[in-house]
Write an enzyme that holds these catalytic residues in place. Structure first.
Site, PDB file in Angstrom:
ATOM      1  N   SER A 146       0.825  -1.214   0.000  1.00 25.90           N
ATOM      2  CA  SER A 146       0.000   0.000   0.000  1.00 25.90           C
ATOM      3  C   SER A 146       0.854   1.257   0.000  1.00 25.90           C
ATOM      4  O   SER A 146       0.395   2.327  -0.363  1.00 25.90           O
ATOM      5  CB  SER A 146      -0.915   0.000   1.223  1.00 25.90           C
ATOM      6  OG  SER A 146      -0.172  -0.279   2.393  1.00 25.90           O
TER       7      SER A 146
ATOM      8  N   SER B  63      16.438  -7.517   5.807  1.00 25.30           N
ATOM      9  CA  SER B  63      17.041  -6.225   6.173  1.00 25.30           C
ATOM     10  C   SER B  63      18.510  -6.463   6.481  1.00 25.30           C
ATOM     11  O   SER B  63      18.890  -7.552   6.926  1.00 25.30           O
ATOM     12  CB  SER B  63      16.349  -5.683   7.417  1.00 25.30           C
ATOM     13  OG  SER B  63      17.109  -4.629   7.986  1.00 25.30           O
TER      14      SER B  63
ATOM     15  N   TYR C  81      13.048  -7.316  15.735  1.00 21.48           N
ATOM     16  CA  TYR C  81      13.075  -7.089  14.278  1.00 21.48           C
ATOM     17  C   TYR C  81      14.249  -7.842  13.645  1.00 21.48           C
ATOM     18  O   TYR C  81      14.078  -8.549  12.656  1.00 21.48           O
ATOM     19  CB  TYR C  81      13.200  -5.582  14.037  1.00 21.48           C
ATOM     20  CG  TYR C  81      13.200  -5.142  12.581  1.00 21.48           C
ATOM     21  CD1 TYR C  81      12.025  -5.101  11.843  1.00 21.48           C
ATOM     22  CD2 TYR C  81      14.385  -4.752  11.958  1.00 21.48           C
ATOM     23  CE1 TYR C  81      12.030  -4.670  10.533  1.00 21.48           C
ATOM     24  CE2 TYR C  81      14.395  -4.324  10.639  1.00 21.48           C
ATOM     25  CZ  TYR C  81      13.213  -4.276   9.931  1.00 21.48           C
ATOM     26  OH  TYR C  81      13.222  -3.853   8.613  1.00 21.48           O
TER      27      TYR C  81
ATOM     28  N   ALA D 117      15.850 -10.429  14.776  1.00 21.60           N
ATOM     29  CA  ALA D 117      15.650 -11.886  14.864  1.00 21.60           C
ATOM     30  C   ALA D 117      14.700 -12.360  13.764  1.00 21.60           C
ATOM     31  O   ALA D 117      14.947 -13.375  13.098  1.00 21.60           O
ATOM     32  CB  ALA D 117      15.088 -12.249  16.238  1.00 21.60           C
TER      33      ALA D 117
ATOM     34  N   ILE E 131      16.352   2.950   3.971  1.00 21.40           N
ATOM     35  CA  ILE E 131      15.530   3.363   2.836  1.00 21.40           C
ATOM     36  C   ILE E 131      14.482   4.360   3.349  1.00 21.40           C
ATOM     37  O   ILE E 131      13.785   4.071   4.337  1.00 21.40           O
ATOM     38  CB  ILE E 131      14.805   2.137   2.199  1.00 21.40           C
ATOM     39  CG1 ILE E 131      15.778   0.973   1.933  1.00 21.40           C
ATOM     40  CG2 ILE E 131      14.054   2.549   0.933  1.00 21.40           C
ATOM     41  CD1 ILE E 131      16.840   1.198   0.890  1.00 21.40           C
TER      42      ILE E 131
HETATM   43  P1  NDP Z   1       6.390   0.927   5.412  1.00 27.52           P
HETATM   44  O1  NDP Z   1       6.111   1.041   6.875  1.00 27.52           O
HETATM   45  O2  NDP Z   1       6.491   2.138   4.581  1.00 27.52           O
HETATM   46  O3  NDP Z   1       5.301  -0.049   4.732  1.00 27.52           O
HETATM   47  C1  NDP Z   1       5.003  -1.277   5.321  1.00 27.52           C
HETATM   48  C2  NDP Z   1       3.999  -2.015   4.469  1.00 27.52           C
HETATM   49  O4  NDP Z   1       3.711  -3.271   5.100  1.00 27.52           O
HETATM   50  C3  NDP Z   1       2.692  -1.260   4.349  1.00 27.52           C
HETATM   51  O5  NDP Z   1       2.166  -1.425   3.053  1.00 27.52           O
HETATM   52  C4  NDP Z   1       1.809  -1.957   5.379  1.00 27.52           C
HETATM   53  O6  NDP Z   1       0.432  -1.886   5.025  1.00 27.52           O
HETATM   54  C5  NDP Z   1       2.304  -3.380   5.251  1.00 27.52           C
HETATM   55  N1  NDP Z   1       1.975  -4.208   6.413  1.00 27.52           N
HETATM   56  C6  NDP Z   1       2.334  -4.012   7.704  1.00 27.52           C
HETATM   57  N2  NDP Z   1       1.814  -4.988   8.467  1.00 27.52           N
HETATM   58  C7  NDP Z   1       1.117  -5.804   7.648  1.00 27.52           C
HETATM   59  C8  NDP Z   1       0.360  -6.979   7.843  1.00 27.52           C
HETATM   60  N3  NDP Z   1       0.218  -7.520   9.055  1.00 27.52           N
HETATM   61  N4  NDP Z   1      -0.211  -7.572   6.765  1.00 27.52           N
HETATM   62  C9  NDP Z   1      -0.073  -7.032   5.520  1.00 27.52           C
HETATM   63  N5  NDP Z   1       0.615  -5.924   5.288  1.00 27.52           N
HETATM   64  C10 NDP Z   1       1.219  -5.312   6.340  1.00 27.52           C
HETATM   65  O7  NDP Z   1       7.731   0.060   5.337  1.00 27.52           O
HETATM   66  P2  NDP Z   1       8.851  -0.031   4.184  1.00 27.52           P
HETATM   67  O8  NDP Z   1       8.239   0.138   2.849  1.00 27.52           O
HETATM   68  O9  NDP Z   1       9.978   0.791   4.604  1.00 27.52           O
HETATM   69  O10 NDP Z   1       9.294  -1.561   4.398  1.00 27.52           O
HETATM   70  C11 NDP Z   1       8.963  -2.619   3.510  1.00 27.52           C
HETATM   71  C12 NDP Z   1       9.796  -3.828   3.900  1.00 27.52           C
HETATM   72  O11 NDP Z   1      11.190  -3.492   3.784  1.00 27.52           O
HETATM   73  C13 NDP Z   1       9.596  -4.255   5.357  1.00 27.52           C
HETATM   74  O12 NDP Z   1       9.615  -5.645   5.460  1.00 27.52           O
HETATM   75  C14 NDP Z   1      10.781  -3.647   6.061  1.00 27.52           C
HETATM   76  O13 NDP Z   1      11.112  -4.347   7.237  1.00 27.52           O
HETATM   77  C15 NDP Z   1      11.846  -3.781   4.994  1.00 27.52           C
HETATM   78  N6  NDP Z   1      12.980  -2.887   5.181  1.00 27.52           N
HETATM   79  C16 NDP Z   1      12.813  -1.518   5.218  1.00 27.52           C
HETATM   80  C17 NDP Z   1      13.902  -0.699   5.419  1.00 27.52           C
HETATM   81  C18 NDP Z   1      13.794   0.789   5.490  1.00 27.52           C
HETATM   82  O14 NDP Z   1      14.800   1.442   5.830  1.00 27.52           O
HETATM   83  N7  NDP Z   1      12.672   1.406   5.175  1.00 27.52           N
HETATM   84  C19 NDP Z   1      15.251  -1.269   5.605  1.00 27.52           C
HETATM   85  C20 NDP Z   1      15.306  -2.697   5.544  1.00 27.52           C
HETATM   86  C21 NDP Z   1      14.208  -3.465   5.326  1.00 27.52           C
HETATM   87  P3  NDP Z   1      -0.683  -1.349   6.082  1.00 27.52           P
HETATM   88  O15 NDP Z   1      -0.399   0.092   6.311  1.00 27.52           O
HETATM   89  O16 NDP Z   1      -1.952  -1.605   5.367  1.00 27.52           O
HETATM   90  O17 NDP Z   1      -0.533  -2.180   7.330  1.00 27.52           O
END
Ligand code: NDP
Length: 243
Positions: free
Chosen positions: A9, A138, A151, A153, A184
């Site tokens: 999203s 990550s 996180y 783990a 990011i």
């Molecule tokens: P955001 O917080 O911007 O987005 C997270 C996304 O995950 C949203 O679309 C959210 O949707 C969705 N989400 C959260 N919980 C659930 C759930 N239970 N079921 C389905 N969807 C869910 O995070 P990022 O875009 O930054 O991160 C994306 C991925 O990259 C993650 O796994 C994060 O750990 C990883 N990552 C990010 C880094 C960073 O620096 N940003 C670094 C390293 C890894 P909704 O709002 O509808 O819950």
């Protein structure tokens, strides 16, 4: 080809979805709460790229919701041929302050979510003898982050899942890889003040913070034919933060 990107999203997932749409894939977007934002993205992807796209709400930490979501995707877009396990949450907490709920929630979304989604996607991939799964871990799953043990783990677990599953399903023609982003700039970084963000930038050898597009490019490579001989690997997208 149909791709499902969990947590698409906003942030990295939304950018990955845009990348697949540009390539003409049918795109299944998933969210748990931000449905409005997912619907807006869906409409834009349909309009800009003329693709099939749908929003499938499900909390990936709930196996029943994941099962229902896969049924809905199958009905409207066909079997998932590329799965991107991207949904994730993070909180900063001293280890001794992490509550049972916080631990379970973090591991539930990141690790259980990838398990449930991969388990639903694999039977069709194995039948077809082709398929791609990409897990968004990550760099903190590689080296460990202070005040983010839950996180780290979960993300380390995702690397283990990637390697073991890659070995198991490679003879069935399915590739499983992992991307480990560095810092990011997305909503996930909102909890960090400007000073900390600047420190992280300076700690990054390429001296810039990552953008969702940096991760999306790596994912598109791992999903494409150019990476046909790559499986079970961990690709760092971190500007040199972890070498
Ligand atoms: P955001 O917080 O911007 O987005 C997270 C996304 O995950 C949203 O679309 C959210 O949707 C969705 N989400 C959260 N919980 C659930 C759930 N239970 N079921 C389905 N969807 C869910 O995070 P990022 O875009 O930054 O991160 C994306 C991925 O990259 C993650 O796994 C994060 O750990 C990883 N990552 C990010 C880094 C960073 O620096 N940003 C670094 C390293 C890894 P909704 O709002 O509808 O819950």
């Amino acid at each position: 080809m149909t791709v499902l990107i969990t947590g698409s999203s906003r942030g990295i997932g939304a950018q990955i979805a845009r990348g697949f749409a540009r390539k003409g894939y049918s795109v299944a977007l998933n969210c748990s709460k931000s449905e409005e934002s997912a619907q807006r993205l869906c409409a834009r992807l349909r309009e800009e790229y003329g693709i099939s796209c749908g929003v499938f709400r499900a909390d990936v930490s709930d196996s029943a919701e994941v099962k229902r979501m896969f049924g809905e995707i199958r009905e409207s877009l066909g079997e998932v041929e590329v799965l991107i396990n991207n949904a994730g949450i993070s909180t900063q907490r001293l280890f001794t302050d992490i509550t049972d709920d916080e631990w379970r929630r973090t591991v539930g979304v990141i690790l259980d979510g990838a398990f449930y989604c991969s388990r639903e996607a694999l039977p069709a991939m194995i039948r077809k003898k082709s398929g791609v799964i990409i897990n968004i871990s990550s760099m903190w799953g590689e080296v460990g982050a202070s005040c983010e043990v839950h996180y780290s783990a979960a993300k380390a677990g995702l690397i283990g899942l990637t390697k073991a599953l890659a070995k198991e399903v490679a003879p069935s023609g399915v590739r499983v890889n992992c991307v480990t982003p560095g810092v990011i700039m997305t909503d996930m970084m909102k909890g960090f003040d400007r000073e900390t963000t600047e420190e992280l930038r300076l700690e990054t050898p390429l001296e810039r913070l990552g953008a969702p597009e940096d991760v999306a490019q790596a994912v598109l490579f791992l999903a494409g034919e150019g990476s046909g001989f790559i499986t079970g690997q961990v690709l760092g997208v971190n500007g040199g933060f972890v070498i």
